[in-house]
Design a protein around this motif. Structure first.
Motif, PDB file in Angstrom:
ATOM      1  N   GLY A 181      -5.362  -9.042   8.863  1.00 55.20           N
ATOM      2  CA  GLY A 181      -3.920  -8.657   9.018  1.00 55.20           C
ATOM      3  C   GLY A 181      -3.826  -7.827   7.757  1.00 55.20           C
ATOM      4  O   GLY A 181      -2.893  -6.698   7.728  1.00 55.20           O
ATOM      5  N   THR A 182      -4.426  -8.232   6.418  1.00 57.24           N
ATOM      6  CA  THR A 182      -4.055  -7.428   5.540  1.00 57.24           C
ATOM      7  C   THR A 182      -4.852  -6.207   5.300  1.00 57.24           C
ATOM      8  O   THR A 182      -4.418  -4.855   4.992  1.00 57.24           O
ATOM      9  CB  THR A 182      -4.560  -8.169   3.990  1.00 57.24           C
ATOM     10  N   LEU A 183      -6.201  -5.908   6.064  1.00 60.52           N
ATOM     11  CA  LEU A 183      -6.767  -4.933   6.103  1.00 60.52           C
ATOM     12  C   LEU A 183      -5.989  -3.668   7.035  1.00 60.52           C
ATOM     13  O   LEU A 183      -5.956  -2.585   6.666  1.00 60.52           O
ATOM     14  CB  LEU A 183      -8.291  -5.142   6.526  1.00 60.52           C
ATOM     15  N   ALA A 184      -5.592  -4.397   7.947  1.00 60.26           N
ATOM     16  CA  ALA A 184      -4.888  -3.537   8.993  1.00 60.26           C
ATOM     17  C   ALA A 184      -3.436  -2.881   8.682  1.00 60.26           C
ATOM     18  O   ALA A 184      -3.029  -1.764   8.477  1.00 60.26           O
ATOM     19  CB  ALA A 184      -4.445  -4.104  10.321  1.00 60.26           C
ATOM     20  N   GLY A 185      -2.728  -3.684   7.598  1.00 62.01           N
ATOM     21  CA  GLY A 185      -1.553  -3.208   6.920  1.00 62.01           C
ATOM     22  C   GLY A 185      -1.954  -2.210   6.104  1.00 62.01           C
ATOM     23  O   GLY A 185      -1.037  -1.147   5.892  1.00 62.01           O
ATOM     24  N   THR A 186      -3.086  -2.257   5.177  1.00 62.42           N
ATOM     25  CA  THR A 186      -3.497  -1.526   4.229  1.00 62.42           C
ATOM     26  C   THR A 186      -3.730  -0.137   4.754  1.00 62.42           C
ATOM     27  O   THR A 186      -3.313   0.940   4.464  1.00 62.42           O
ATOM     28  CB  THR A 186      -4.551  -1.932   3.400  1.00 62.42           C
ATOM     29  N   PHE A 187      -4.383  -0.178   5.920  1.00 63.58           N
ATOM     30  CA  PHE A 187      -4.756   1.026   6.554  1.00 63.58           C
ATOM     31  C   PHE A 187      -3.749   1.727   7.098  1.00 63.58           C
ATOM     32  O   PHE A 187      -3.500   2.902   6.946  1.00 63.58           O
ATOM     33  CB  PHE A 187      -6.018   0.747   7.699  1.00 63.58           C
ATOM     34  N   ALA A 188      -2.907   1.282   7.717  1.00 58.24           N
ATOM     35  CA  ALA A 188      -1.608   1.754   8.285  1.00 58.24           C
ATOM     36  C   ALA A 188      -0.699   2.449   7.330  1.00 58.24           C
ATOM     37  O   ALA A 188      -0.223   3.202   7.332  1.00 58.24           O
ATOM     38  CB  ALA A 188      -0.851   0.679   9.180  1.00 58.24           C
ATOM     39  N   GLY A 189      -0.506   1.674   6.246  1.00 60.30           N
ATOM     40  CA  GLY A 189       0.310   2.057   5.234  1.00 60.30           C
ATOM     41  C   GLY A 189      -0.225   3.187   4.587  1.00 60.30           C
ATOM     42  O   GLY A 189       0.502   3.992   4.337  1.00 60.30           O
ATOM     43  N   MET A 190      -1.340   3.031   4.174  1.00 63.08           N
ATOM     44  CA  MET A 190      -2.010   4.269   3.208  1.00 63.08           C
ATOM     45  C   MET A 190      -1.974   5.736   4.371  1.00 63.08           C
ATOM     46  O   MET A 190      -1.698   6.651   4.093  1.00 63.08           O
ATOM     47  CB  MET A 190      -3.531   4.117   2.925  1.00 63.08           C
ATOM     48  N   SER A 225       0.897  -1.266   0.043  1.00 62.49           N
ATOM     49  CA  SER A 225       0.013  -0.044  -0.031  1.00 62.49           C
ATOM     50  C   SER A 225       0.707   1.300  -0.159  1.00 62.49           C
ATOM     51  O   SER A 225       0.271   2.450  -0.212  1.00 62.49           O
ATOM     52  CB  SER A 225      -0.758   0.001   1.135  1.00 62.49           C
ATOM     53  N   ILE A 226       1.987   1.112   0.316  1.00 67.22           N
ATOM     54  CA  ILE A 226       2.971   2.420   0.284  1.00 67.22           C
ATOM     55  C   ILE A 226       3.377   3.029  -1.140  1.00 67.22           C
ATOM     56  O   ILE A 226       3.339   4.212  -1.158  1.00 67.22           O
ATOM     57  CB  ILE A 226       4.362   2.073   1.179  1.00 67.22           C
ATOM     58  N   PRO A 227       3.611   2.143  -2.154  1.00 68.41           N
ATOM     59  CA  PRO A 227       3.989   2.851  -3.409  1.00 68.41           C
ATOM     60  C   PRO A 227       2.927   3.673  -3.832  1.00 68.41           C
ATOM     61  O   PRO A 227       1.531   3.536  -3.170  1.00 68.41           O
ATOM     62  CB  PRO A 227       4.032   1.509  -4.265  1.00 68.41           C
ATOM     63  N   LEU A 228       3.188   4.972  -4.614  1.00 67.16           N
ATOM     64  CA  LEU A 228       2.329   5.933  -4.959  1.00 67.16           C
ATOM     65  C   LEU A 228       1.200   5.280  -6.000  1.00 67.16           C
ATOM     66  O   LEU A 228       1.607   4.905  -6.775  1.00 67.16           O
ATOM     67  CB  LEU A 228       3.247   7.099  -5.902  1.00 67.16           C
ATOM     68  N   GLY A 229      -0.036   5.737  -5.553  1.00 72.79           N
ATOM     69  CA  GLY A 229      -0.852   5.251  -6.214  1.00 72.79           C
ATOM     70  C   GLY A 229      -2.064   6.140  -5.969  1.00 72.79           C
ATOM     71  O   GLY A 229      -2.307   6.959  -5.078  1.00 72.79           O
ATOM     72  N   TYR A 230      -3.185   5.940  -6.944  1.00 74.91           N
ATOM     73  CA  TYR A 230      -4.323   7.179  -6.923  1.00 74.91           C
ATOM     74  C   TYR A 230      -5.023   7.039  -5.610  1.00 74.91           C
ATOM     75  O   TYR A 230      -5.719   8.225  -5.071  1.00 74.91           O
ATOM     76  CB  TYR A 230      -5.176   6.977  -8.006  1.00 74.91           C
ATOM     77  N   LEU A 231      -5.300   5.985  -4.961  1.00 77.40           N
ATOM     78  CA  LEU A 231      -5.752   5.871  -3.872  1.00 77.40           C
ATOM     79  C   LEU A 231      -5.274   6.508  -2.616  1.00 77.40           C
ATOM     80  O   LEU A 231      -5.881   7.010  -1.989  1.00 77.40           O
ATOM     81  CB  LEU A 231      -6.027   4.381  -3.246  1.00 77.40           C
TER      82      LEU A 231
END
Length: 210
Positions: free
Chosen positions: A154-163, A18-24
């Protein structure tokens, strides 16, 4: 122990992804900059709501999805045009004046959660991303499908934290480097998406044509 391992592995993969630059991430930053932390949290909840279904179903049907060549080809080709569209969109946004650049104002009335829901729903590139990762993690015995809900959590927590971390990072750049930031939407972000589109195009050529 296996449940904890699923959570940790899911968090790490999703956080890094989720860290790389993306439109979201970019739109999340815009919402944060204009409307504050509460709205960006609602937006991210909308994003991960959709991701929960994507991760779960790609985990279950990973083998079938990979073997569906036609579907994967459509998604990969769509990704090229989608990334070029994003490059054009951010370049166009940078050319708007201060008077009309606040285009999110009319959309925020519908709830940031719905914006996140919609934008995450059209992010078809997450399907091959999660299909590939899930196959790799399952085949490498890094996760156990018996505890798949722990993995999804775990994936949802990672996405939220990363974004959220990336949103704060962009905000720090905006506050401390105004000279650099004015080129972010006009040049840097469009170029990043053009490069990603070229890489995606090469992937399509290598995978389906050559």
């Amino acid at each position: 122990m296996k449940a904890i391992k699923n959570i940790v592995v899911g968090f790490i993969v999703s956080f890094i992804g989720s860290i790389p630059l993306g439109y979201l991430n970019i739109i999340g930053f815009q919402i944060y900059a204009e409307f504050g932390i509460e709205n960006v949290v609602q937006y991210l909840l909308g994003v991960i709501f959709v991701e929960a279904f994507v991760v779960y179903f790609t985990l279950i049907f990973a083998n079938r999805l990979v073997n569906n060549i036609k579907l994967m080809r459509v998604i990969d080709v769509f990704g090229v045009f989608f990334l070029l569209f994003l490059a054009y969109s951010f370049y166009s946004y940078s050319n708007q004046t201060a008077a009309n650049s606040n285009y999110l104002q009319k959309y925020i009335l519908y709830s940031p959660f719905l914006i996140g829901l919609l934008l995450s729903s059209i992010n078809f590139l997450q399907v091959p991303f999660w299909t590939g990762w899930n196959l790799y993690l399952i085949n490498g015995n890094y996760i156990t499908t018996t505890f798949k809900f722990y993995y999804v959590g775990g994936t949802l927590a990672g996405t939220f934290a990363g974004m959220m971390g990336f949103v704060f990072f962009l905000n720090t750049i905006a506050q401390s480097g105004a000279h650099f930031f004015k080129y972010l939407f006009a040049i840097i972000i469009p170029l990043v998406f053009i490069v990603l589109a070229c890489l995606q195009g090469y992937k399509v050529y290598k995978k389906y044509i050559r």
